[in-house]
Scaffold this active site. Structure first.
Site, PDB file in Angstrom:
ATOM      1  N   LYS A  19       0.750  -1.263   0.006  1.00  0.00           N
ATOM      2  CA  LYS A  19       0.030   0.152   0.149  1.00  0.00           C
ATOM      3  C   LYS A  19       0.901   1.305  -0.025  1.00  0.00           C
ATOM      4  O   LYS A  19       0.647   2.077  -0.667  1.00  0.00           O
ATOM      5  CB  LYS A  19      -0.988   0.111   1.114  1.00  0.00           C
ATOM      6  CG  LYS A  19      -1.678  -1.222   1.374  1.00  0.00           C
ATOM      7  CD  LYS A  19      -2.633  -1.036   2.570  1.00  0.00           C
ATOM      8  CE  LYS A  19      -2.017  -1.270   3.975  1.00  0.00           C
ATOM      9  NZ  LYS A  19      -1.366  -2.421   4.175  1.00  0.00           N
ATOM     10  N   ARG A  37     -10.549   1.088   7.794  1.00  0.00           N
ATOM     11  CA  ARG A  37     -10.017  -0.343   8.203  1.00  0.00           C
ATOM     12  C   ARG A  37     -11.080  -1.022   8.987  1.00  0.00           C
ATOM     13  O   ARG A  37     -10.748  -2.116   9.088  1.00  0.00           O
ATOM     14  CB  ARG A  37      -8.796   0.045   8.919  1.00  0.00           C
ATOM     15  CG  ARG A  37      -7.411  -0.839   8.736  1.00  0.00           C
ATOM     16  CD  ARG A  37      -6.463  -0.115   9.496  1.00  0.00           C
ATOM     17  NE  ARG A  37      -5.450  -1.002   9.433  1.00  0.00           N
ATOM     18  CZ  ARG A  37      -4.017  -0.843   8.785  1.00  0.00           C
ATOM     19  NH1 ARG A  37      -3.941   0.431   8.042  1.00  0.00           N
ATOM     20  NH2 ARG A  37      -2.961  -1.412   8.951  1.00  0.00           N
ATOM     21  N   ARG A  43      11.687  -6.184   6.287  1.00  0.00           N
ATOM     22  CA  ARG A  43      11.674  -4.761   6.459  1.00  0.00           C
ATOM     23  C   ARG A  43      12.053  -4.707   8.126  1.00  0.00           C
ATOM     24  O   ARG A  43      12.748  -3.571   8.275  1.00  0.00           O
ATOM     25  CB  ARG A  43      10.324  -4.338   6.216  1.00  0.00           C
ATOM     26  CG  ARG A  43      10.425  -2.551   6.524  1.00  0.00           C
ATOM     27  CD  ARG A  43       8.863  -1.887   6.164  1.00  0.00           C
ATOM     28  NE  ARG A  43       7.954  -2.586   6.988  1.00  0.00           N
ATOM     29  CZ  ARG A  43       6.685  -2.391   6.795  1.00  0.00           C
ATOM     30  NH1 ARG A  43       6.262  -1.580   5.965  1.00  0.00           N
ATOM     31  NH2 ARG A  43       5.692  -2.896   7.608  1.00  0.00           N
ATOM     32  N   ARG A  93      10.995  -1.591  12.168  1.00  0.00           N
ATOM     33  CA  ARG A  93       9.994  -1.016  12.628  1.00  0.00           C
ATOM     34  C   ARG A  93       9.453  -1.728  13.659  1.00  0.00           C
ATOM     35  O   ARG A  93       9.140  -3.133  13.584  1.00  0.00           O
ATOM     36  CB  ARG A  93       8.777  -0.992  11.271  1.00  0.00           C
ATOM     37  CG  ARG A  93       7.504   0.072  11.493  1.00  0.00           C
ATOM     38  CD  ARG A  93       6.646   0.170  10.218  1.00  0.00           C
ATOM     39  NE  ARG A  93       5.274  -0.327  10.226  1.00  0.00           N
ATOM     40  CZ  ARG A  93       4.505  -0.421   9.630  1.00  0.00           C
ATOM     41  NH1 ARG A  93       4.631   0.022   8.520  1.00  0.00           N
ATOM     42  NH2 ARG A  93       3.267  -1.137   9.749  1.00  0.00           N
ATOM     43  N   ARG A 133      -1.444  -8.657  13.130  1.00  0.00           N
ATOM     44  CA  ARG A 133      -1.785  -7.928  12.306  1.00  0.00           C
ATOM     45  C   ARG A 133      -2.590  -8.577  11.061  1.00  0.00           C
ATOM     46  O   ARG A 133      -3.658  -8.090  10.678  1.00  0.00           O
ATOM     47  CB  ARG A 133      -0.613  -6.994  11.530  1.00  0.00           C
ATOM     48  CG  ARG A 133      -0.073  -6.016  12.624  1.00  0.00           C
ATOM     49  CD  ARG A 133       1.340  -5.680  12.383  1.00  0.00           C
ATOM     50  NE  ARG A 133       1.405  -4.724  11.192  1.00  0.00           N
ATOM     51  CZ  ARG A 133       2.737  -4.895  10.426  1.00  0.00           C
ATOM     52  NH1 ARG A 133       3.896  -5.438  10.919  1.00  0.00           N
ATOM     53  NH2 ARG A 133       3.033  -4.240   9.154  1.00  0.00           N
TER      54      ARG A 133
HETATM   55  P1  AP5 Z   1       4.688  -1.590   1.962  1.00  0.00           P
HETATM   56  O1  AP5 Z   1       4.513  -0.826   0.698  1.00  0.00           O
HETATM   57  O2  AP5 Z   1       5.177  -1.083   3.252  1.00  0.00           O
HETATM   58  O3  AP5 Z   1       3.369  -2.492   2.417  1.00  0.00           O
HETATM   59  P2  AP5 Z   1       2.104  -1.999   3.097  1.00  0.00           P
HETATM   60  O4  AP5 Z   1       0.944  -2.446   2.542  1.00  0.00           O
HETATM   61  O5  AP5 Z   1       2.206  -0.481   3.493  1.00  0.00           O
HETATM   62  O6  AP5 Z   1       2.444  -2.424   4.604  1.00  0.00           O
HETATM   63  P3  AP5 Z   1       2.207  -1.975   6.088  1.00  0.00           P
HETATM   64  O7  AP5 Z   1       2.898  -2.886   6.900  1.00  0.00           O
HETATM   65  O8  AP5 Z   1       2.667  -0.282   6.296  1.00  0.00           O
HETATM   66  O9  AP5 Z   1       0.871  -1.963   6.318  1.00  0.00           O
HETATM   67  P4  AP5 Z   1      -0.087  -2.256   7.543  1.00  0.00           P
HETATM   68  O10 AP5 Z   1      -1.330  -2.022   7.256  1.00  0.00           O
HETATM   69  O11 AP5 Z   1       0.263  -3.210   8.577  1.00  0.00           O
HETATM   70  O12 AP5 Z   1       0.456  -0.849   8.457  1.00  0.00           O
HETATM   71  P5  AP5 Z   1      -0.005   0.803   8.702  1.00  0.00           P
HETATM   72  O13 AP5 Z   1       1.183   1.425   8.575  1.00  0.00           O
HETATM   73  O14 AP5 Z   1      -1.204   1.021   7.646  1.00  0.00           O
HETATM   74  O15 AP5 Z   1       5.603  -2.793   1.567  1.00  0.00           O
HETATM   75  C1  AP5 Z   1       5.920  -3.632   2.727  1.00  0.00           C
HETATM   76  C2  AP5 Z   1       7.321  -4.099   2.602  1.00  0.00           C
HETATM   77  O16 AP5 Z   1       7.436  -4.952   1.193  1.00  0.00           O
HETATM   78  C3  AP5 Z   1       8.344  -2.816   2.200  1.00  0.00           C
HETATM   79  O17 AP5 Z   1       9.555  -2.967   2.797  1.00  0.00           O
HETATM   80  C4  AP5 Z   1       8.480  -2.726   0.849  1.00  0.00           C
HETATM   81  O18 AP5 Z   1       9.677  -2.248   0.356  1.00  0.00           O
HETATM   82  C5  AP5 Z   1       8.506  -4.381   0.309  1.00  0.00           C
HETATM   83  N1  AP5 Z   1       7.594  -4.432  -1.268  1.00  0.00           N
HETATM   84  C6  AP5 Z   1       6.580  -3.626  -1.681  1.00  0.00           C
HETATM   85  N2  AP5 Z   1       6.146  -4.219  -2.726  1.00  0.00           N
HETATM   86  C7  AP5 Z   1       6.978  -5.225  -3.026  1.00  0.00           C
HETATM   87  C8  AP5 Z   1       7.230  -5.910  -4.029  1.00  0.00           C
HETATM   88  N3  AP5 Z   1       6.295  -5.956  -5.313  1.00  0.00           N
HETATM   89  N4  AP5 Z   1       8.117  -6.740  -4.156  1.00  0.00           N
HETATM   90  C9  AP5 Z   1       8.827  -7.100  -3.040  1.00  0.00           C
HETATM   91  N5  AP5 Z   1       8.810  -6.284  -1.850  1.00  0.00           N
HETATM   92  C10 AP5 Z   1       7.887  -5.272  -1.883  1.00  0.00           C
HETATM   93  O19 AP5 Z   1      -0.663   0.371  10.185  1.00  0.00           O
HETATM   94  C11 AP5 Z   1      -0.090   0.228  11.196  1.00  0.00           C
HETATM   95  C12 AP5 Z   1      -0.665   0.184  12.487  1.00  0.00           C
HETATM   96  O20 AP5 Z   1      -1.203   1.454  12.604  1.00  0.00           O
HETATM   97  C13 AP5 Z   1      -1.926  -0.539  12.506  1.00  0.00           C
HETATM   98  O21 AP5 Z   1      -1.565  -1.786  13.062  1.00  0.00           O
HETATM   99  C14 AP5 Z   1      -2.974   0.121  13.677  1.00  0.00           C
HETATM  100  O22 AP5 Z   1      -2.304  -0.029  14.908  1.00  0.00           O
HETATM  101  C15 AP5 Z   1      -2.564   1.495  12.913  1.00  0.00           C
HETATM  102  N6  AP5 Z   1      -3.481   1.934  12.133  1.00  0.00           N
HETATM  103  C16 AP5 Z   1      -3.296   2.431  10.896  1.00  0.00           C
HETATM  104  N7  AP5 Z   1      -4.178   2.739  10.132  1.00  0.00           N
HETATM  105  C17 AP5 Z   1      -5.486   2.588  11.070  1.00  0.00           C
HETATM  106  C18 AP5 Z   1      -6.710   2.627  10.905  1.00  0.00           C
HETATM  107  N8  AP5 Z   1      -7.316   3.352   9.891  1.00  0.00           N
HETATM  108  N9  AP5 Z   1      -7.573   2.311  11.980  1.00  0.00           N
HETATM  109  C19 AP5 Z   1      -6.936   1.928  13.109  1.00  0.00           C
HETATM  110  N10 AP5 Z   1      -5.674   1.757  13.262  1.00  0.00           N
HETATM  111  C20 AP5 Z   1      -4.924   2.012  12.247  1.00  0.00           C
HETATM  112 MG    MG Z   2       2.338   1.057   4.905  1.00  0.00          MG
END
Ligand code: AP5
Ligand code: MG
Length: 193
Positions: A14, A89, A128, A134, A145
């Site tokens: 994402k 979410r 990562r 992280r 998660r």
């Molecule tokens: P990346 O692009 O970072 O993937 P992502 O989908 O953004 O993964 P996240 O870990 O950020 O998602 P998440 O939903 O757990 O975290 P968020 O920050 O939203 O890619 C991941 C890795 O893979 C990177 O190293 C990248 O380089 C690599 N990669 C990408 N594409 C690739 C490819 N094609 N091939 C190989 N490698 C690749 O949320 C974190 C926390 O915040 C949640 O757990 C929750 O506590 C809170 N939170 C956030 N939003 C809310 C909400 N709306 N409501 C409640 N709590 C929330």
């Molecule tokens: Mg992300």
């Protein structure tokens, strides 16, 4: 003008793809996880509350997230469009976002979901965790998660499918391949500039 949402599990890409779509479309990439991590780093009141939920891989309470997102969307830049990442979410967030969007005539054009098999998600996040450290990229928290995604967020796919704005994309392969697939899938909405 593009109002898009990336709705996919942890590690699906994402953030990576959100940056690229945002650049191509000339609209801001708004990632609730990044906004929350900034609050945690700045040790704000919101950050202090959010920290514990995030470290455990739990969702931060809806009321806090809704306040954060509406504050950001009310800024001048997102009025031209946005790429939201990680919000909504929960069903409550999706319903809240829909009534806000209808009220201000800014409903989403497309909800992009990235399909990536679970072992690949875990592999990417562990990698990562090793390279960037992280907090929530540890084996147990990653599993949690993924479970939270399945129970709280995956049901939203049906919510958007029923509104006929769901755009499913294969999220495997290289980052460039995934970007190309997204642009193709967006069709006439694609921000080719
Ligand atoms: P990346 O692009 O970072 O993937 P992502 O989908 O953004 O993964 P996240 O870990 O950020 O998602 P998440 O939903 O757990 O975290 P968020 O920050 O939203 O890619 C991941 C890795 O893979 C990177 O190293 C990248 O380089 C690599 N990669 C990408 N594409 C690739 C490819 N094609 N091939 C190989 N490698 C690749 O949320 C974190 C926390 O915040 C949640 O757990 C929750 O506590 C809170 N939170 C956030 N939003 C809310 C909400 N709306 N409501 C409640 N709590 C929330
Ligand atoms: Mg992300």
């Amino acid at each position: 003008m593009l109002r898009a949402l990336l709705l996919a599990p942890p590690g699906a890409g994402k953030g990576t793809q959100g940056e690229r779509i945002s650049e191509a479309a000339g609209v801001p990439h708004i990632a609730t996880g990044d906004l929350l991590r900034t609050h945690v780093a700045q040790d704000t009141e919101l950050g202090r509350t959010a920290r514990e939920f995030m470290q455990r891989g739990e969702l931060v309470p809806d009321s806090l997230v809704l306040e954060l997102v509406y504050g950001t969307l009310a800024e001048p830049k997102p009025r031209r469009g946005f790429v939201l990442d990680g919000f909504p979410r929960t069903l409550a967030q999706a319903e809240g976002a829909f009534s806000w969007a209808k009220r201000v005539s800014r409903t989403f054009h497309a909800v992009i979901t990235l399909d990536v098999p679970q072992p690949e998600l875990v592999r990417r996040l562990l990698e990562r965790g090793r390279s960037e450290g992280r907090d929530d990229d540890t084996e147990d928290t990653i599993c949690h998660r993924l479970d939270v995604y399945e129970s709280e967020t995956q049901p939203l796919l049906e919510f958007y499918r029923a509104r006929d704005i769901l755009v499913p994309v294969d999220g495997t392969g290289t980052v460039d391949e995934v970007t190309d697939r997204i642009m193709t899938a967006l069709g006439p909405l694609a921000p080719f500039v």
